[in-house]
Design a protein around this motif. Structure first.
Motif, PDB file in Angstrom:
ATOM      1  N   TYR A 292       0.877  -1.138   0.005  1.00  0.00           N
ATOM      2  CA  TYR A 292      -0.004  -0.112   0.096  1.00  0.00           C
ATOM      3  C   TYR A 292       0.774   1.019  -0.014  1.00  0.00           C
ATOM      4  N   GLN A 293       1.545   1.523  -1.249  1.00  0.00           N
ATOM      5  CA  GLN A 293       2.490   2.524  -0.897  1.00  0.00           C
ATOM      6  C   GLN A 293       2.444   3.619  -2.274  1.00  0.00           C
ATOM      7  N   ALA A 294       2.206   4.725  -1.864  1.00  0.00           N
ATOM      8  CA  ALA A 294       2.313   5.752  -2.659  1.00  0.00           C
ATOM      9  C   ALA A 294       3.639   6.188  -3.180  1.00  0.00           C
ATOM     10  N   ASP A 295       4.311   5.543  -3.753  1.00  0.00           N
ATOM     11  CA  ASP A 295       5.685   5.590  -4.128  1.00  0.00           C
ATOM     12  C   ASP A 295       5.967   6.573  -5.399  1.00  0.00           C
ATOM     13  N   TYR A 296       5.812   8.023  -5.151  1.00  0.00           N
ATOM     14  CA  TYR A 296       5.783   8.785  -6.292  1.00  0.00           C
ATOM     15  C   TYR A 296       6.351   9.961  -5.727  1.00  0.00           C
ATOM     16  N   VAL A 297       6.631  10.893  -6.766  1.00  0.00           N
ATOM     17  CA  VAL A 297       7.342  12.294  -6.418  1.00  0.00           C
ATOM     18  C   VAL A 297       7.173  12.990  -7.762  1.00  0.00           C
ATOM     19  N   PHE A 298       6.824  14.359  -7.594  1.00  0.00           N
ATOM     20  CA  PHE A 298       6.655  15.067  -8.881  1.00  0.00           C
ATOM     21  C   PHE A 298       8.009  16.155  -8.753  1.00  0.00           C
ATOM     22  N   LEU A 299       8.502  16.418 -10.077  1.00  0.00           N
ATOM     23  CA  LEU A 299       9.496  17.219  -9.999  1.00  0.00           C
ATOM     24  C   LEU A 299       9.357  18.333 -11.342  1.00  0.00           C
ATOM     25  N   ARG A 300      10.151  19.321 -11.580  1.00  0.00           N
ATOM     26  CA  ARG A 300       9.970  19.982 -12.571  1.00  0.00           C
ATOM     27  C   ARG A 300      11.363  20.038 -13.368  1.00  0.00           C
ATOM     28  N   ALA A 301      11.565  19.993 -14.520  1.00  0.00           N
ATOM     29  CA  ALA A 301      12.739  20.145 -15.008  1.00  0.00           C
ATOM     30  C   ALA A 301      12.956  21.592 -15.628  1.00  0.00           C
ATOM     31  N   TYR A 302      14.109  22.111 -15.531  1.00  0.00           N
ATOM     32  CA  TYR A 302      14.700  23.430 -16.086  1.00  0.00           C
ATOM     33  C   TYR A 302      15.653  23.407 -16.849  1.00  0.00           C
ATOM     34  N   THR A 303      15.687  24.384 -17.885  1.00  0.00           N
ATOM     35  CA  THR A 303      16.967  24.509 -18.797  1.00  0.00           C
ATOM     36  C   THR A 303      18.122  25.392 -17.842  1.00  0.00           C
ATOM     37  N   ALA A 304      19.265  25.661 -18.587  1.00  0.00           N
ATOM     38  CA  ALA A 304      20.329  26.387 -18.061  1.00  0.00           C
ATOM     39  C   ALA A 304      19.716  27.598 -17.743  1.00  0.00           C
ATOM     40  N   ASP A 305      18.967  28.275 -18.362  1.00  0.00           N
ATOM     41  CA  ASP A 305      18.653  29.653 -18.142  1.00  0.00           C
ATOM     42  C   ASP A 305      17.419  29.851 -17.171  1.00  0.00           C
ATOM     43  N   LYS A 306      17.182  28.589 -16.528  1.00  0.00           N
ATOM     44  CA  LYS A 306      16.150  28.670 -15.400  1.00  0.00           C
ATOM     45  C   LYS A 306      14.677  28.939 -15.785  1.00  0.00           C
ATOM     46  N   THR A 307      14.484  28.735 -17.139  1.00  0.00           N
ATOM     47  CA  THR A 307      13.184  28.653 -17.651  1.00  0.00           C
ATOM     48  C   THR A 307      12.695  27.179 -17.481  1.00  0.00           C
ATOM     49  N   ALA A 308      11.301  26.787 -17.408  1.00  0.00           N
ATOM     50  CA  ALA A 308      10.962  25.521 -17.310  1.00  0.00           C
ATOM     51  C   ALA A 308      11.228  24.696 -18.764  1.00  0.00           C
ATOM     52  N   PHE A 309      11.768  23.498 -18.678  1.00  0.00           N
ATOM     53  CA  PHE A 309      11.912  22.681 -19.948  1.00  0.00           C
ATOM     54  C   PHE A 309      10.611  22.377 -20.829  1.00  0.00           C
ATOM     55  N   LYS A 310      10.528  22.481 -21.755  1.00  0.00           N
ATOM     56  CA  LYS A 310       9.477  22.273 -22.639  1.00  0.00           C
ATOM     57  C   LYS A 310       9.715  21.028 -23.594  1.00  0.00           C
ATOM     58  N   PRO A 311       9.317  19.854 -23.007  1.00  0.00           N
ATOM     59  CA  PRO A 311       9.437  18.489 -23.696  1.00  0.00           C
ATOM     60  C   PRO A 311       8.660  18.446 -24.950  1.00  0.00           C
ATOM     61  N   ALA A 312       9.421  17.669 -25.712  1.00  0.00           N
ATOM     62  CA  ALA A 312       8.458  17.467 -27.240  1.00  0.00           C
ATOM     63  C   ALA A 312       7.177  16.671 -26.950  1.00  0.00           C
ATOM     64  N   ALA A 313       7.253  16.016 -25.977  1.00  0.00           N
ATOM     65  CA  ALA A 313       5.884  15.296 -25.864  1.00  0.00           C
ATOM     66  C   ALA A 313       5.715  15.295 -24.426  1.00  0.00           C
ATOM     67  N   HIS A 314       4.636  15.060 -24.083  1.00  0.00           N
ATOM     68  CA  HIS A 314       4.400  14.630 -22.284  1.00  0.00           C
ATOM     69  C   HIS A 314       3.105  13.431 -22.543  1.00  0.00           C
ATOM     70  N   LEU A 315       3.157  12.692 -21.595  1.00  0.00           N
ATOM     71  CA  LEU A 315       2.218  11.369 -21.387  1.00  0.00           C
ATOM     72  C   LEU A 315       0.816  11.925 -20.764  1.00  0.00           C
ATOM     73  N   THR A 316      -0.145  11.088 -21.026  1.00  0.00           N
ATOM     74  CA  THR A 316      -1.455  11.253 -20.479  1.00  0.00           C
ATOM     75  C   THR A 316      -1.655  10.453 -19.393  1.00  0.00           C
ATOM     76  N   LEU A 317      -2.290  10.968 -18.341  1.00  0.00           N
ATOM     77  CA  LEU A 317      -2.324   9.992 -17.053  1.00  0.00           C
ATOM     78  C   LEU A 317      -3.788   9.588 -17.172  1.00  0.00           C
ATOM     79  N   SER A 318      -4.092   7.949 -17.246  1.00  0.00           N
ATOM     80  CA  SER A 318      -5.330   7.453 -17.373  1.00  0.00           C
ATOM     81  C   SER A 318      -6.029   7.490 -16.332  1.00  0.00           C
ATOM     82  N   ALA A 319      -7.035   8.194 -16.109  1.00  0.00           N
ATOM     83  CA  ALA A 319      -8.050   8.328 -15.153  1.00  0.00           C
ATOM     84  C   ALA A 319      -8.867   6.877 -14.760  1.00  0.00           C
ATOM     85  N   THR A 320      -8.985   6.176 -15.977  1.00  0.00           N
ATOM     86  CA  THR A 320      -9.905   5.030 -15.771  1.00  0.00           C
ATOM     87  C   THR A 320      -9.025   3.848 -15.521  1.00  0.00           C
TER      88      THR A 320
END
Length: 686
Positions: A211-239
């Motif tokens: 029964y483990q909530a083994d997760y953590v959210f992070l944010r990626a940043y570029t060298a100029d301290k702006t948020a990293f813009k990935p080419a793609a990201h995943l959809t979380l399945s609510a179902t």
């Protein structure tokens, strides 16, 4: 891109059928080979081609230290397992079960030190280029050195031509080489850490239900301290997923030995590990005798005792699991079948039998070295002789370091030694140290002659057997006549030259100088053995691949820290007679959790963790898990008890990976106003 997405999704749906089992740590570049087998079975009708790294879900996967993570928003939000960044979290103050964190906005996010994140962009087969430059007549060690030099040259040239971080990796024990080009992420910051993720560290490993909530959210940043813009990201399945659904994990498993021979496995579990268990038990008994519970000495050695106890339990559990399992029987049977296949053809006999004979010869030699190195490892628990050896070694390295890389290595070693020296007053006692050295010299003296070290035998007069009075007298003389017993003197020796060591009359430092050449010879022995094995193992791997092909199968490479895909189904299992484990744990089973009663009457149980037949190895098998549509349905974070031998084999009946169910993660985010904004960022709808 949409066409590529559909292709990968179809592959996810059907790949398990192609592999004929859920076993397999597949390289992404093997996807076309799997696809062709699907076509041959009539499951696909078009010869579609796809670059796996430019299609979902792989183009959203990030290597995070030795784990994997996944982009889940267009603003660089990353989802990964707690264990993947646990050390960094501790460095910024998150180390107890009472702590949780949610950044209300980007300004509140906390930078994490010591985390390396890489987004793989391209994997290029460079086997031909490297082999073309290697001298076929060179010795094994010469070839190993040349290969290392050529690989480094290829990496340097790659990085000069691009902004990528480049690396040459091997597959199939060196049968193939790949140049991996990755885009580095400049910085990672902590966004959300749930309370239960930290608490999960206290949970017992390998159990089910979990029964483990083994997760953590992070944010990626570029060298100029702006948020990293990935080419793609995943959809979380609510179902989410249901029992029997196909799932895939993208992981970076560090090591496996699936192609180890029956003799190698037998030696490991019937000689090496049992001997290691005995050594650990002896060390613990000795420390307990000299540092009884409650004493000042016990406090000095509590960290070492805790480490020995934990490792002892792990090895005992692995031995017990081996004795209960069919691992050795399967290995023996597989070896017999392989030999029978080779014997069935004169051509195969002529080509393959000498290779197996050579591997067997080298393995026997390696086992002797392993027995020696095992006792030397425990002998190094005596801190003062080990410190003296390392101090002299770093003094030599400091004088010999010419380039920046060597100088950085020396600086890192000196920093480690400085930390060790600063901690020694709280973790060291002369009497305990001497008795550990005496005890494991006795164990060393019982090794077979082929495993002995002439100079060490001569120094302690072990040629005619172990004489405790003589050895104790020599050790007492060494410990009495050394300045390293004094904390201030230890730090001073860290800065002194090699010549000062060589002229010193300090008994322990003189011993370190006298034994240094022996240490270099042992290192050279190990290097030559590794070089010979690196030369023969690819040739033996060719046999396994040919045998698999002859049986209509596709061979996969042993894990070595590179990206691997594993396919399986959501499924429970039967660990023992009359017991069946369901594939889902739910909040209804979380009797000790404060929110369990609030959901206990729900008609639809909320899943917390789930099991799958996905192939995984090692404890740190963290990975995002996808459904057949490429949506994120979970995070793999562990295995069941039967997975303790997963480095050596896959048991279709009992090998199960353990995943966090994404529905539980989403439910947790909805419960707190502090983290609910993450749902909006990920565009999760219900």
């Amino acid at each position: 891109m949409r066409k590529l997405y559909r292709y990968i999704a179809v592959l996810l749906t059907l790949c398990c059928s192609a592999a004929a089992a859920d076993e397999g740590l597949w390289q992404p570049q093997q996807l076309p080979e799997l696809k062709q087998r699907l076509v041959a079975q009539g499951l696909l009708t078009a010869q579609q081609q796809a670059d796996a790294f430019n299609a979902l879900p792989l183009n959203a996967v990030v290597r995070l230290n030795n784990c994997s993570a996944a982009f889940v928003s267009a603003s660089g939000l990353l989802l990964t397992n707690y264990a993947c960044v646990a050390n960094s979290l501790q460095q910024v103050g998150f180390s107890t079960p009472q702590q949780e964190f949610s950044a209300a906005n980007t300004a509140d996010e906390i930078p994490l030190p010591g985390v390396r994140a890489l987004l793989i962009q391209q994997v290029q087969n460079v086997t031909v280029q490297l082999n073309r430059q290697l001298d076929a007549s060179a010795s094994a060690s010469e070839r190993a050195i040349a290969l290392q030099r050529l690989s480094q040259k290829m990496v340097d040239e790659c990085q000069q031509r691009s902004n990528y971080l480049c690396e040459v990796t091997s597959q199939h024990d060196g049968l193939e080489y790949y140049l991996v080009k990755s885009e580095p992420v400049a910085e990672l910051r902590l966004v959300h850490l749930p309370l239960s993720a930290v608490s999960a560290e206290q949970a017992p490993n390998w159990g089910w239900p979990r029964y483990q909530a083994d997760y953590v959210f992070l944010r990626a940043y570029t060298a100029d301290k702006t948020a990293f813009k990935p080419a793609a990201h995943l959809t979380l399945s609510a179902t989410g997923i249901t029992e029997g659904d196909t799932v895939m994990a993208a992981a970076f498993p560090q090591q496996s030995s699936r192609y180890a021979s029956a003799d190698e496995v037998r030696f490991l579990f019937e000689q090496y590990y049992p001997q290691s268990v005995q050594y650990r038990q002896q060390a613990l008994a000795l420390i307990t005798q000299l540092a009884p519970p409650g004493s000042a000495r016990a406090r000095q050695y509590q960290d070492l005792v805790r480490s020995l106890q934990q490792s002892l339990l792990e090895e005992q559990n692995m031995i017990a699991r081996y004795q209960q399992s069919s691992l050795q029987q399967k290995k023996d049977t597989a070896t017999q079948q392989l030999k029978a296949w080779i014997a069935g053809s004169p051509v195969r006999q002529q080509l393959y039998q000498p290779r197996l004979a050579r591997l067997q010869q080298l393995s026997a030699q390696q086992q002797i070295m392993a027995q020696r190195d095992l006792v030397l490892t425990y002998l190094s628990r005596a801190q003062l002789p080990t410190l003296a050896r390392r101090l002299y070694k770093v003094a030599l390295a400091r004088e010999q370091a010419q380039d920046s890389t060597a100088q950085q290595q020396v600086a890192a070693e000196m920093a480690q030694l400085q930390q060790l020296i600063s901690e020694m007053p709280e973790q060291f006692d002369v009497r305990v140290d001497l008795e550990l050295a005496l005890h494991f010299l006795r164990q060393y003296a019982s090794l077979p002659p082929a495993a002995r070290i002439g100079a060490l035998d001569h120094y302690f007069a072990l040629g005619d057997g172990f004489n405790q009075e003589i050895v104790r007298h020599k050790l007492e003389t060494m410990y009495r006549g050394t300045s390293l017993r004094d904390a201030e003197q230890r730090s001073l020796w860290l800065e002194r030259s090699a010549k000062q060591f060589e002229k010193s009359r300090d008994t322990l430092l003189s011993f370190a100088v006298a034994m240094h050449k022996v240490g270099e010879e042992l290192d050279q022995q190990r290097f030559e053995m590794a070089s010979h094995l690196a030369q023969i193992r690819p040739l033996v791997m060719e046999i396994h691949m040919a045998y698999a092909e002859a049986n209509g199968q596709l061979a996969y490479a042993d894990a070595n820290g590179t990206l691997r895909l594993s396919f399986g189904k959501v499924k429970g299992y039967q660990p023992v007679d009359a017991v069946w484990y369901q594939p889902f744990s739910t909040v209804q089973g979380m009797a000790v959790q404060p929110h369990a009663s609030a959901l206990a009457d729900s008609e639809t149980p909320l899943p917390v963790n789930f099991l799958s037949t996905i192939d995984t190895c090692g404890r740190g098998s963290s990975a995002p898990t996808f459904n057949a549509r490429g949506e994120l349905v979970g995070l793999m974070f562990s295995g069941v008890a039967e997975n303790q031998l997963a480095n050596w084999h896959y048991d279709a009946k009992r090998s199960r990976a353990v995943h966090l169910d994404i529905r539980y993660l989403l439910w947790q985010l909805r419960q707190s106003s502090a983290s609910r904004h993450l749902l909006d960022e990920m565009a999760v709808s219900f």
